[in-house]
Design an enzyme around this catalytic site. Structure first.
Site, PDB file in Angstrom:
ATOM      1  N   PRO A 209       0.822  -1.216   0.000  1.00  0.00           N
ATOM      2  CG  PRO A 209      -0.894  -1.605   1.536  1.00  0.00           C
ATOM      3  CD  PRO A 209       0.433  -2.146   1.080  1.00  0.00           C
ATOM      4  CE1 TYR A 210       6.309   5.193   1.659  1.00  0.00           C
ATOM      5  CE2 TYR A 210       7.440   3.540   0.335  1.00  0.00           C
ATOM      6  CZ  TYR A 210       7.400   4.806   0.884  1.00  0.00           C
ATOM      7  OH  TYR A 210       8.434   5.680   0.670  1.00  0.00           O
ATOM      8  N   GLY A 211       3.701   1.676  -1.510  1.00  0.00           N
ATOM      9  CA  GLY A 211       4.104   1.890  -2.894  1.00  0.00           C
ATOM     10  C   GLY A 211       2.988   2.474  -3.739  1.00  0.00           C
TER      11      GLY A 211
ATOM     12  CB  THR B  61       0.421   6.206  -0.884  1.00  0.00           C
ATOM     13  OG1 THR B  61       1.644   5.783  -0.239  1.00  0.00           O
ATOM     14  CG2 THR B  61      -0.757   5.460  -0.265  1.00  0.00           C
ATOM     15  CE  LYS B  62       6.990   8.477  -1.656  1.00  0.00           C
ATOM     16  NZ  LYS B  62       7.143   9.790  -0.949  1.00  0.00           N
TER      17      LYS B  62
END
Length: 308
Positions: free
Chosen positions: A145-147, A149-150
């Site tokens: 999920p971090y990826g 958003t980036k």
């Protein structure tokens, strides 16, 4: 020159602030001290520049700011970090701090006469890849999920460039390390375990590889991107130091002069197998090349911990 740095009390932001002040910039730093890791660490990161005559610090959440300062350059380093923590209920924090905060900054500066908006993107936008090294045109398939958003934030930068002419440049960082590194990062944990005699926990079997990039190279990449005539582009910023986790542990052990105890545990969701940056595009267009190899970088980092 006047520069805004978001996330200025963080690992990369604080190093960038110091460098810009050395270069004669007036620097305005914004940070809201998110609780991802202790506030005291971030306060320590900027203690040496708080009283600098050309530094102004604003402790606020980007999402709660109605008017940003008029500047020549924007270095957007602020983000909710961490691949493993981005699952579940905390994902909302990632959408707020990584996507909405970026959109708010872009919306504010879209019609202002800034020279460059430099965005801190991530190698996490690629996910697991079939071909190494990774070129900028490789498929974008985030594995966390971090990826996600980036990648969304980087896409926003591209959209504001295409629609409004906002002079954006995105830098895709590959595993940055060095003094002030976040406490949750691998090299930080390994180095402290080596020096303190603790047990190292390794996710998986340690054969996974990473392209480690020393902090001074990342700071230099930001300056190159800001001062270049290039706009609307994204660049890989890697260190040219791809190494397996097991070999990294051996290297740190050798530098520290101590044997290390290793405990292998299950692979964490969101962790990719390998990263390795092709920096050919950055070299050609903005003049970037990494200067600090993994051996020298690890030595510098371990020595910085010893002399803290």
């Amino acid at each position: 020159m006047k520069s805004l740095i978001t996330g200025c009390a963080g690992f990369i932001g604080s190093h960038l602030a110091e460098k810009l002040l050395q270069e004669g910039h007036k620097v305005i730093g914004i940070d809201c001290f998110t609780d991802y890791y202790p506030r005291s660490i971030k306060e320590n990161n900027i203690k040496n520049i708080l009283d600098h005559e050309n530094f102004t610090f604003i402790e606020k959440d980007i999402l709660n700011i109605t008017q940003f300062p008029e500047v020549d350059y924007v270095f957007h380093q602020a983000a909710q970090a961490g691949v493993r923590a981005s699952w579940g209920k905390t994902f909302e924090t990632y959408t707020l701090n990584n996507i909405l905060a970026t959109q708010k900054l872009l919306e504010y500066y879209k019609n202002r006469n800034i020279r460059k908006f430099v965005f801190a993107s991530s190698s996490s936008i690629y996910g697991n890849v079939n071909k190494l090294p990774i070129h900028e045109e490789a498929p974008k398939s985030p594995f966390s999920p971090y990826g996600v958003t980036k990648l969304a934030a980087e896409d926003l930068c591209s959209l504001y460039y295409m629609n409004y002419g906002t002079p954006t440049v995105s830098l895709r960082y590959f595993t940055v390390y060095g003094p002030r590194q976040r406490p949750d990062m691998g090299i930080n944990k390994f180095a402290h375990a080596a020096l303190d005699g603790g047990v190292i926990k390794v996710y998986g079997d340690g054969s996974q590889t990473r392209d480690f990039t020393y902090i001074s190279d990342v700071v230099w990449a930001n300056l190159l991107a800001a001062e270049s005539d290039v706009v609307g582009e994204s660049f890989n910023i890697g260190g040219g130091s791809r190494i397996s986790v097991n070999d990294l542990i051996g290297l740190i052990s050798g530098v520290a002069g101590k044997d290390m105890q290793v405990k292998y545990i299950e692979v964490q969701k969101g962790d990719v197998l390998d990263t390795y940056a092709d920096v050919t595009k950055a070299k050609k267009m903005i003049g970037y090349m990494p200067w600090v190899g993994i051996e020298d970088g690890v030595k510098k980092y371990v020595e910085s911990i010893i002399h803290q």
